[in-house]
Design a protein around this motif. Structure first.
Motif, short mmCIF file in Angstrom:
data_model
loop_
_atom_site.label_atom_id
_atom_site.label_comp_id
_atom_site.label_asym_id
_atom_site.label_seq_id
_atom_site.Cartn_x
_atom_site.Cartn_y
_atom_site.Cartn_z
N ARG A 163 0.84 -1.21 0.00
CA ARG A 163 0.00 0.00 0.00
C ARG A 163 0.87 1.25 0.00
O ARG A 163 0.55 2.24 -0.67
CB ARG A 163 -0.93 0.00 1.21
N LEU A 164 1.95 1.20 0.74
CA LEU A 164 2.84 2.36 0.85
C LEU A 164 3.44 2.73 -0.49
O LEU A 164 3.38 3.89 -0.92
CB LEU A 164 3.94 2.07 1.87
N ILE A 165 4.02 1.75 -1.19
CA ILE A 165 4.69 2.09 -2.44
C ILE A 165 3.70 2.34 -3.57
O ILE A 165 3.97 3.13 -4.47
CB ILE A 165 5.74 1.02 -2.83
N GLN A 166 2.54 1.68 -3.52
CA GLN A 166 1.52 1.96 -4.53
C GLN A 166 0.93 3.35 -4.33
O GLN A 166 0.62 4.04 -5.29
CB GLN A 166 0.42 0.90 -4.47
N PRO A 171 8.35 6.76 -8.52
CA PRO A 171 8.93 5.44 -8.29
C PRO A 171 9.21 5.17 -6.82
O PRO A 171 9.60 6.06 -6.06
CB PRO A 171 10.25 5.49 -9.10
N ALA A 172 9.04 3.91 -6.42
CA ALA A 172 9.36 3.46 -5.07
C ALA A 172 9.61 1.96 -5.11
O ALA A 172 8.97 1.24 -5.88
CB ALA A 172 8.24 3.80 -4.09
N VAL A 219 15.51 -6.68 -4.94
CA VAL A 219 14.21 -6.00 -4.90
C VAL A 219 13.15 -6.99 -4.45
O VAL A 219 12.95 -8.03 -5.07
CB VAL A 219 13.86 -5.43 -6.30
N VAL A 220 12.45 -6.65 -3.36
CA VAL A 220 11.37 -7.51 -2.88
C VAL A 220 10.00 -6.92 -3.19
O VAL A 220 8.99 -7.62 -3.10
CB VAL A 220 11.51 -7.78 -1.36
N ALA A 221 9.95 -5.65 -3.57
CA ALA A 221 8.70 -5.04 -4.00
C ALA A 221 9.02 -3.77 -4.78
O ALA A 221 10.00 -3.09 -4.49
CB ALA A 221 7.79 -4.72 -2.81
N ALA A 222 8.20 -3.46 -5.78
CA ALA A 222 8.39 -2.25 -6.58
C ALA A 222 7.05 -1.82 -7.13
O ALA A 222 6.17 -2.65 -7.39
CB ALA A 222 9.38 -2.50 -7.71
N ASN A 223 6.89 -0.50 -7.32
CA ASN A 223 5.62 -0.01 -7.86
C ASN A 223 5.73 0.25 -9.36
O ASN A 223 6.77 0.02 -9.99
CB ASN A 223 5.14 1.22 -7.09
N ARG A 224 4.66 0.76 -9.95
CA ARG A 224 4.62 0.96 -11.40
C ARG A 224 5.57 2.07 -11.85
O ARG A 224 6.02 2.07 -13.00
CB ARG A 224 3.19 1.26 -11.84
N GLY A 225 5.88 2.99 -10.95
CA GLY A 225 6.85 4.03 -11.29
C GLY A 225 8.22 3.45 -11.57
O GLY A 225 8.92 3.89 -12.49
N ILE A 226 8.61 2.45 -10.79
CA ILE A 226 9.89 1.77 -11.04
C ILE A 226 9.81 0.96 -12.32
O ILE A 226 10.74 1.00 -13.15
CB ILE A 226 10.23 0.84 -9.85
#
Length: 278
Positions: free
Chosen positions: A108-111, A117-118, A127-134
């Motif tokens: 939720r935080l990175i979305q 990007p986050a 990388v264990v999680a990335a949002n669409r900006g990344i």
């Protein structure tokens, strides 16, 4: 990209007693026996006896000394094992049901940070999680570099990765390598040292020159921190990165997670990202 699981082995030398390990951490932190004793409400004589093996520290004393020496959570467990005690901190895999709330919260935080990007990385910069900006910035990267585990340092500095797109590559590369050096000094991690040597040996490609039209359109921006200036579809985007960790973690896995967010560093980047998302 969703949160993935991973674990890291302790960097502590096997078969070494707690005394030499504590002495190594004290010397690494450049703290005298007297100074450490004052911090830990003990005596220099007792610290000396612990380091030479003449005295076995209590479990509480091991944790207290580790706290005052800023020993990473994983290595605190190694100190306890060397002293004959059970580990104090859990190491729960990220895919364990007990981590459901953490995974959901991180997602939720990175979305919620989108369209900026986050990402979330572990102690080895996997990388264990990335949002669409990344993921937007990774468009066109060869599949071989995107195969799991996706490593942020390798992906950024590899000549077939993001490196050719970074306009201020030499500066950004120096920043990343310095960051890794600080982590190596803190964690004494042999795998992290191997990763550092690998990415530091990558050839440095020439960044693509800016076109005259683009240069004329750009306004001067007084950056307050070193920006990442990266090309995306013919435009130069500028970001300032910020890294966050969890406060007083009680689990090794959580202690080694870091959330990196990229704040747009100029109005043009803000406008472009919002237009792209809309």
């Amino acid at each position: 990209m969703t949160v993935a699981s991973g674990a890291r082995a302790s960097a502590a030398p096997s078969g070494q007693g707690v005394g030499p390990l504590l002495r190594a951490w004290r010397e690494r932190r450049r703290v005298s026996q007297l100074e450490l004793a004052l911090r830990a409400d003990s005596s220099a004589r007792h610290i000396s006896f612990i380091e030479t093996g003449r005295s076995r520290p209590s479990e509480e004393m091991v944790l207290r000394l580790a706290e005052h020496l800023d020993v990473p959570v994983r290595e605190r467990n190694a100190l306890l094992l060397a002293a004959g005690y059970a580990p104090h901190y859990r190491e729960t895999p990220l895919d364990d049901p007990a981590m459901d709330a953490l995974r959901a919260g991180v997602e939720r935080l990175i979305q919620g940070y989108e369209p900026y990007p986050a990402l979330v990385v572990d102690a080895m910069y996997d990388v264990v999680a990335a949002n669409r900006g990344i993921m937007m910035l990774l468009d066109g990267i060869p599949e071989s570099l995107l195969a799991p585990p996706l490593n942020a340092m390798r992906l950024t500095l590899h000549p077939q990765g993001l490196a050719p797109r970074i306009r201020n590559l030499r500066e950004w590369r120096g920043h990343l390598l310095s960051q890794m050096e600080r982590q190596i000094a803190l964690h004494r991690s042999a795998p992290l040292r191997e990763l550092y040597e690998e990415v530091a040996a990558f050839p440095v490609p020439e960044s693509a020159p800016e076109s005259e039209a683009e240069s004329e359109q750009e306004e001067f921006v007084p950056y307050f921190a070193l920006p990442l200036r990266i090309e995306h579809e013919g435009r130069t985007l500028s970001f300032i990165s910020s890294i966050s960790t969890f406060n007083t973690p009680m689990d090794v896995t959580v202690a080694e997670l870091a959330i990196e967010t990229f704040l747009p560093a100029d109005p043009a980047t803000v406008k472009y990202l919002h237009a792209l998302a809309g």
